[in-house]
Design an enzyme around this catalytic site. Structure first.
Site, PDB file in Angstrom:
ATOM      1  N   GLU A 135       0.835  -1.216   0.000  1.00 51.97           N
ATOM      2  CA  GLU A 135       0.000   0.000   0.000  1.00 51.97           C
ATOM      3  C   GLU A 135       0.865   1.261   0.000  1.00 51.97           C
ATOM      4  O   GLU A 135       0.416   2.321  -0.400  1.00 51.97           O
ATOM      5  CB  GLU A 135      -0.905   0.016   1.232  1.00 51.97           C
ATOM      6  CG  GLU A 135      -2.142  -0.841   1.112  1.00 51.97           C
ATOM      7  CD  GLU A 135      -3.166  -0.303   0.141  1.00 51.97           C
ATOM      8  OE1 GLU A 135      -3.554   0.870   0.271  1.00 51.97           O
ATOM      9  OE2 GLU A 135      -3.570  -1.052  -0.759  1.00 51.97           O
ATOM     10  N   LYS A 161       2.352   3.543   7.664  1.00 50.25           N
ATOM     11  CA  LYS A 161       3.315   2.483   7.337  1.00 50.25           C
ATOM     12  C   LYS A 161       4.586   3.062   6.694  1.00 50.25           C
ATOM     13  O   LYS A 161       5.675   2.510   6.868  1.00 50.25           O
ATOM     14  CB  LYS A 161       2.673   1.451   6.407  1.00 50.25           C
ATOM     15  CG  LYS A 161       1.638   0.560   7.092  1.00 50.25           C
ATOM     16  CD  LYS A 161       2.304  -0.483   7.985  1.00 50.25           C
ATOM     17  CE  LYS A 161       1.306  -1.491   8.518  1.00 50.25           C
ATOM     18  NZ  LYS A 161       1.926  -2.558   9.311  1.00 50.25           N
TER      19      LYS A 161
END
Ligand code: NAP
Ligand code: G4F
Length: 345
Positions: A135, A161
């Site tokens: 992602e 992240k």
């Protein structure tokens, strides 16, 4: 020989369940961190669970939370593991738009809390694995992505992240910590969370086949994903922590399918003859009796979509000698068998 000790944050999740079994098979002593919950949250761990009254346990669970730094540092200094796997996250992309601050706290700062604890008590050279994600590539225009592809996050989840990935690299370079970023593409299994698209589709269509459900509501059918098997991917995590030098690796299959193709594969295996009619939000899937079984619901569309993910795992193949063992057909068959055995419950 002294047994190695692993500590897993996120042990109750899909990957935590596969990694625990993998490490127990390798004769590790496995410690896992669970969150306090009003109902049992260890269903994925039932067959490896060991009662706390037993002596010489190989699988030990502790309460803790990534947003509570004192629990993180005291667990690490008490257990003094050889390897820490950070799999804990608010891992649902769509949900991250609804709870962005919480998601960033767990997924981003949570990683920093572990690294900082390792830095301050690192007498034992604890190794660290960070569960990074494809992602992070988000809006990329590259047809396939590798370790050199620039990140372009499209959700609070992916932004958190990217922070975790970056801080892991910084702590490796600045303090000499053996820390690795896995950049894992989507990986699934019978133990996948029920709100992720593969599990939702397999479970929903199995129930439709068993006449326990009439229709399945979905969002975007045209995003492309590179889907592997969670069991294969946890082996790559362990390999990363057992090299001479720490490094970052893409883990993927280098194949991609749209959500609609995934539905067609599942229907084919369940012997549902699906026919598609309509366009855009009005696109629908019908069975052989002309019943509408798939319909689009706008609620499942995201504010920003990640359209194209396909991972180039050449670096992992060369250095880790890793490659995926199971293909999409095998994955889907395993997921369907599991649902049929559980009678679509
Ligand atoms: P998952 O099934 O959603 O599991 C997430 C785990 O994190 C659960 O054990 C959850 O506990 C725990 N957790 C959540 N918030 C926490 C907190 N504040 N403190 C401590 N633990 C917390 O995810 P997964 O599919 O196994 O994925 C594992 C990791 O890999 C995640 O970090 C995910 O973002 C990343 N990842 C996954 C994929 C994939 O395709 N599966 C791909 C790339 C990266 P509860 O059970 O109590 O909720
Ligand atoms: O299954 P998904 O929710 O997975 P997504 O968003 O790719 O995220 C997963 O993989 C990431 C790795 O790339 C992990 F980091 C992350 O933690 C998580 O495990 O959705 C896949 C695709 C999306 O394009 C979504 O828009 O399926 C599309 N989709 C269509 N209908 C749907 C639905 N997704 C969900 N969850 N539910 C639907 O009804």
């Amino acid at each position: 020989m002294k047994k190695k000790i692993a500590l897993i944050f996120g042990v109750t999740g899909q990957d935590g369940a596969y990694l625990s079994r993998f490490l127990l098979n390798k004769k590790y002593i496995v410690h896992g961190v669970i969150r306090r919950s009003s109902s049992f949250n260890t269903s994925r761990l039932e067959d490896i669970y060991e009662d706390p009254s037993l002596k010489n346990r190989k699988f030990i669970l502790h309460y803790g939370d990534l947003i509570d730094s004192s629990s993180v540092s005291s667990l690490i200094s008490k257990i003094m593991p050889d390897e820490i796997y950070n799999l804990a996250a608010q891992s649902h992309v769509a949900v991250s738009y609804t709870i962005p601050e919480y998601t960033s706290n767990v997924d981003g700062l949570g990683t920093l809390r572990i690294l900082d604890a390792i830095k301050s008590i690192n007498k034992k050279k604890i190794k660290f694995y960070q569960a990074g994600t494809s992602e992070m590539f988000g809006g990329t225009q590259k047809k396939s992505q590798n370790e050199n592809t620039p990140f372009d996050p499209q959700s609070p989840y992916a932004a958190g992240k990217v922070f975790a990935h970056t801080i892991t690299r910084i702590y490796r370079n600045a303090y000499g910590i053996y820390a690795c970023n896995g950049i894992l593409f989507n990986h699934e299994s019978p133990l996948r969370g029920e709100t992720f698209v593969t599990k939702k589709i397999v479970k929903g269509l199995t129930k439709i086949k068993l006449k326990k459900q009439k229709k399945l509501y979905l969002g975007n059918l045209y995003s492309k994903r590179d889907w592997g098997h969670a069991g294969d991917y946890v082996e790559a995590m362990w390999k990363m922590l057992n090299q001479k030098k720490p490094n970052d690796f893409v883990i993927s299959t280098n194949k991609q399918y749209t959500i609609k193709q995934f539905i067609n594969i599942v229907c084919n295996k369940l012997k549902i003859k699906i026919k598609w009619r309509g366009k855009g939000l009005n696109e629908k899937g019908f069975d052989q009796n002309n019943n509408c079984i798939i319909q689009i619901d706008k609620r499942y569309l995201r504010p920003l979509e990640v359209h194209n993910l396909r991972g180039d795992f050449s670096k992992a193949k060369k250095i880790l000698k890793w490659r995926p063992k199971r293909n999409l057909n095998q994955l889907v068959e395993e997921m369907i068998d599991y649902e049929l055995k559980n009678n679509g419950q």
